[in-house]
Design a protein around this motif. Structure first.
Motif, PDB file in Angstrom:
ATOM      1  N   GLY A  27       0.087   0.067  -0.460  1.00 15.40           N
ATOM      2  CA  GLY A  27       0.736   0.638   0.718  1.00 15.40           C
ATOM      3  C   GLY A  27      -0.176   1.279   1.739  1.00 15.40           C
ATOM      4  N   ASP A  28      -1.201   0.553   2.168  1.00 13.90           N
ATOM      5  CA  ASP A  28      -2.078   1.068   3.208  1.00 13.90           C
ATOM      6  C   ASP A  28      -1.503   0.693   4.577  1.00 13.90           C
ATOM      7  N   CYS A  29      -0.369   1.311   4.912  1.00 11.74           N
ATOM      8  CA  CYS A  29       0.281   0.908   6.160  1.00 11.74           C
ATOM      9  C   CYS A  29       1.236   2.000   6.640  1.00 11.74           C
ATOM     10  N   CYS A  67       1.904  -3.651  -4.108  1.00 14.36           N
ATOM     11  CA  CYS A  67       0.977  -3.214  -3.054  1.00 14.36           C
ATOM     12  C   CYS A  67       0.759  -1.711  -3.172  1.00 14.36           C
ATOM     13  N   GLY A  80      -0.618  -7.037  -2.308  1.00 15.18           N
ATOM     14  CA  GLY A  80       0.238  -7.165  -1.123  1.00 15.18           C
ATOM     15  C   GLY A  80       0.619  -8.610  -0.856  1.00 15.18           C
ATOM     16  N   CYS A 140       6.661  -0.459   9.358  1.00 17.78           N
ATOM     17  CA  CYS A 140       5.817  -1.080  10.383  1.00 17.78           C
ATOM     18  C   CYS A 140       6.216  -0.610  11.790  1.00 17.78           C
ATOM     19  N   PHE A 159      -1.323  -6.915   7.208  1.00 17.14           N
ATOM     20  CA  PHE A 159      -1.955  -5.604   7.346  1.00 17.14           C
ATOM     21  C   PHE A 159      -3.258  -5.536   6.542  1.00 17.14           C
ATOM     22  N   LEU A 160      -3.312  -6.314   5.456  1.00 16.38           N
ATOM     23  CA  LEU A 160      -4.432  -6.204   4.531  1.00 16.38           C
ATOM     24  C   LEU A 160      -5.360  -7.415   4.552  1.00 16.38           C
ATOM     25  N   CYS A 210       0.173 -10.037   3.033  1.00 18.32           N
ATOM     26  CA  CYS A 210       0.469  -9.095   4.112  1.00 18.32           C
ATOM     27  C   CYS A 210      -0.636  -9.101   5.175  1.00 18.32           C
ATOM     28  N   ARG A 225       5.481 -10.830  -0.505  1.00 15.00           N
ATOM     29  CA  ARG A 225       6.344 -10.838   0.678  1.00 15.00           C
ATOM     30  C   ARG A 225       7.154 -12.141   0.753  1.00 15.00           C
ATOM     31  N   ARG A 229       4.439   2.270   6.273  1.00 11.79           N
ATOM     32  CA  ARG A 229       5.716   2.390   5.557  1.00 11.79           C
ATOM     33  C   ARG A 229       5.833   3.743   4.868  1.00 11.79           C
ATOM     34  N   PRO A 271       5.443   1.790  -0.601  1.00 11.58           N
ATOM     35  CA  PRO A 271       4.897   0.435  -0.520  1.00 11.58           C
ATOM     36  C   PRO A 271       5.841  -0.650  -1.029  1.00 11.58           C
ATOM     37  N   CYS A 272       5.571  -1.871  -0.593  1.00 10.07           N
ATOM     38  CA  CYS A 272       6.290  -3.028  -1.122  1.00 10.07           C
ATOM     39  C   CYS A 272       5.879  -3.243  -2.580  1.00 10.07           C
TER      40      CYS A 272
END
Ligand code: SF4
Length: 645
Positions: free
Chosen positions: A260-262, A258, A74, A279, A494-495, A492, A77, A264, A254-255
């Motif tokens: 993708g633990d979010c 990543c 992640g 988000c 988030f992580l 990120c 970005r 999205r 996911p981006c």
């Protein structure tokens, strides 16, 4: 410089003269690492302090980090900064985005792009094969951001990532954002900055490549270690898309680089249209639409896509509509006075009218596009009164309440915008602590674990009592230095940082992981303390930028009055208003305010820890020299008010 971690060049584009130049990344990488660090320094070097946000002299800087292109972590970005038209007064601010634009830029041969000037006619910038050129975009002007994204991808081919603006950016609405191929950057009005430059899009073409690491086996081992200890975020399940309702066609999105633990999600609507919830936008217009249509994603999805097409930031639009609802209840605004069906909030008709009027600056929408504060001011004192409790500082919504979390007092008071990454360090842990308290099977963050984390990451065990103020000045400083360093790597929020883990014996995470990954990628040793020092350098540079643009130091380091006077009653993510205290205590924060004398005492302690002037809150010249910023100290000395000693 070697190619490990960096593409090696910075792209400078003067849109007025069409001059395109490059600088070696090595001029900036040692001291400023990447991302936020390099972008802020380039801004300091290139933007005159008195430039207005929409003047040609302002710059929009798009910066990648040295970990962009590393799989799984992640870190692919993009950091974006410039002077913002969304703040009052206008000043330097920033935002960031995911997707794959950053990694494609790096693959095309550049670490950073700085855009300055104003193109003579509507244009787009095309970056490919280590070069860049301006192209005519007259046919795209006036089109929606998604439409433009698709048109450019169709024209140029599939290996293309686009950052575009919609009509809101062209019309310089302060709520405008940048819309990328699979993400967006909001919260700073940067769509208007791009629009003021007559630039419809910045396109990068070419294959996406993984970053070449100096020590690839070590990098891989560390990425694997990250995967083993990272714990699914409680925020990922606290809101957003419920797949049982969204249907089987919806999936994680996911981006690049990543898992993708979010929040999205890629959603398919009933008419077959696909698009992402990203988000905050995953919850945009959901509660309102639910009141009208029941629990269903069709209308929130449509509202999201409308904002994307017009190029509007969903968080900024949320602030506008919440304020309008409050005004409607007291008869301050009506459907008739605004030409917007506020009484039918939740409906498709309302959201379509609102976003169109803001983006195209029609009628009352023109007032709103100047900023919600300006709009409230024009309507009158009663409208201002309805807005004040919604703001953390000028023009910026409250997403986290300082009355609930003493650790965030200074974090909120010091930043040019809402520092969500910083506050996630605290709120993420508290959400996990709530899970532990209610006996969830995966709950593991006890008071004891929080104390251990406090010792490791916030400088003292005392800071583990999140309900108190002891140790919070040092904790704030450590959070800021760490988070600024994370933004130099553009990791990120988030992580990262990995402060806790469900999968380690003591439930501590590993905040040294970032520096070890960076060392493995670049081949140059930098330990956790060294990376935090880089964060401190960039934090102080950020402070110097703000001071140069008119920030009054100590006088402006404050919280809104209502947090000092109105007792805390409610919080959406922590409804019981409980925090871990001493021992195994859970302390209720109900009815709390931010005590002014405690706040000022914390500020004094913090200035001393930062080696800032106690009276002015300015970094001392000796500190700046020690941080390798002697020229910045000299720049600050030229300010009219007394300078730092
Ligand atoms: S956690 Fe989500 S927002 Fe963050 S990098 Fe991964 S996919 Fe993107």
């Amino acid at each position: 410089m070697d190619a490990f971690g960096y593409a090696g060049r910075i792209l400078l584009v003067d849109l007025s003269s069409r001059r395109i130049e490059t600088l070696p990344t090595s001029d900036y990488a040692d001291r400023f690492v990447g991302g936020r660090g390099m972008a802020t320094r380039l801004y300091w070097d290139h933007v005159p302090p008195r430039a207005g946000a929409l003047d040609p002299e302002n710059a929009l800087v798009l910066a990648t980090g040295p970990l962009a292109g590393v799989p799984v972590i992640g870190g692919s970005r993009l950091f974006v900064c410039g002077k913002s038209p969304a703040t009052s007064p206008e000043h330097f601010t920033y935002c960031n985005m995911g997707g794959d634009w950053a990694v494609r830029l790096k693959s095309a041969g550049f670490d950073v792009v700085l855009l300055q000037g104003r193109a003579e006619r509507p244009s787009f910038l095309l970056i490919r094969d280590g070069g860049a050129q301006l192209a005519d975009a007259s046919d795209l002007w006036g089109q929606g951001a998604i439409q433009v994204r698709e048109a450019l991808a169709a024209r140029l081919g599939i290996e293309t990532s686009v950052v575009a603006i919609g009509p809101a950016g062209e019309n310089r609405a302060t709520q405008s954002c940048l819309i990328a191929s699979s993400d967006a950057a909001g919260g700073a009005g940067m769509g208007a900055v791009l629009g003021s430059k007559n630039l419809k899009a910045v396109v990068v073409q070419g294959p996406r490549r993984r970053t070449r690491a100096a020590r690839p086996e070590e990098m891989q081992e560390l990425s694997g270690y990250f995967r083993r200890i990272i714990t699914p975020s409680p925020m990922a399940t606290a809101g957003g898309v419920d797949l049982r309702i969204a249907g089987p066609q919806s999936r994680k999105a996911p981006c690049f680089g990543c898992l993708g633990d979010c929040l999205r999600w890629d959603y398919q609507s009933k008419d077959g249209r696909r698009g992402k919830f990203m988000c905050q936008s995953a919850t945009f217009y959901q509660p309102m639409a639910e009141m009208v249509y029941g629990r269903d994603y069709e209308v929130p999805f449509r509202a999201n896509k409308l904002c994307d097409e017009y190029g509007l930031d969903t968080m900024a639009v949320t602030l506008v509509l919440v304020w309008m609802i409050r005004c409607l209840r007291d008869g301050i605004l009506t459907d008739e006075s605004t030409g917007i069906p506020i009484s039918r909030v939740g409906s498709v008709e309302f959201i379509e009218t609102l976003v169109r009027k803001i983006a195209l600056r029609e009628g009352f929408g023109d007032l709103l596009a100047r900023g919600v504060e300006a709009a409230a001011g024009s309507v009158g004192p009663a409208a201002v009164q309805k807005l004040t409790p919604l703001l953390a500082r000028a023009g910026l919504p409250t997403a986290i309440d300082a009355r609930l979390y003493p650790m965030v007092w200074l974090l909120l008071a010091m930043e040019p915008k809402l520092p969500l990454g910083h506050t996630h360090e605290i709120t993420r842990l508290v959400l996990r602590w709530i899970q532990w308290r209610r006996g969830d099977k995966d709950g593991y963050v006890s008071n004891d674990v929080i104390r251990r984390i406090a010792r490791r990451c916030w400088g003292s065990e005392a800071a583990g009592d999140l309900s108190g103020t002891e140790g919070m000045a040092l904790a704030a400083r450590m959070v800021q230095d760490r988070e600024y360093a994370e933004d130099c790597l553009v990791l990120c929020g988030f992580l990262w940082p990995v402060m806790d883990s469900q999968f380690t014996e003591d439930h501590l995470g590993d905040p040294s992981l970032e520096s070890r990954l960076l060392s493995a990628v670049t081949g140059r040793h930098l330990d956790e303390a060294g990376l935090a020092r880089a964060g401190e350098r960039v934090f102080n540079l950020n402070r110097a930028v703000l001071l140069r643009e008119g920030h009054r130091g100590a006088e402006d380091d404050r919280l809104p009055d209502h947090w000092h006077t109105a007792p805390l009653k409610f919080d959406l993510t922590n409804p019981d208003l409980l925090l871990p205290g001493k021992g195994d205590e859970a302390v209720s924060m109900k009815g709390k305010v931010v005590d002014r004398s405690e706040f000022e005492a914390m500020k004094r302690e913090y200035y001393a820890l930062r080696r800032w002037e106690p009276a002015t809150g300015r970094p001392t010249a000796s500190l700046l020299r020690d941080l390798g910023l002697a020229d910045v100290a000299a720049g600050l000395r030229t300010l009219s008010s007394p300078g730092p000693s």
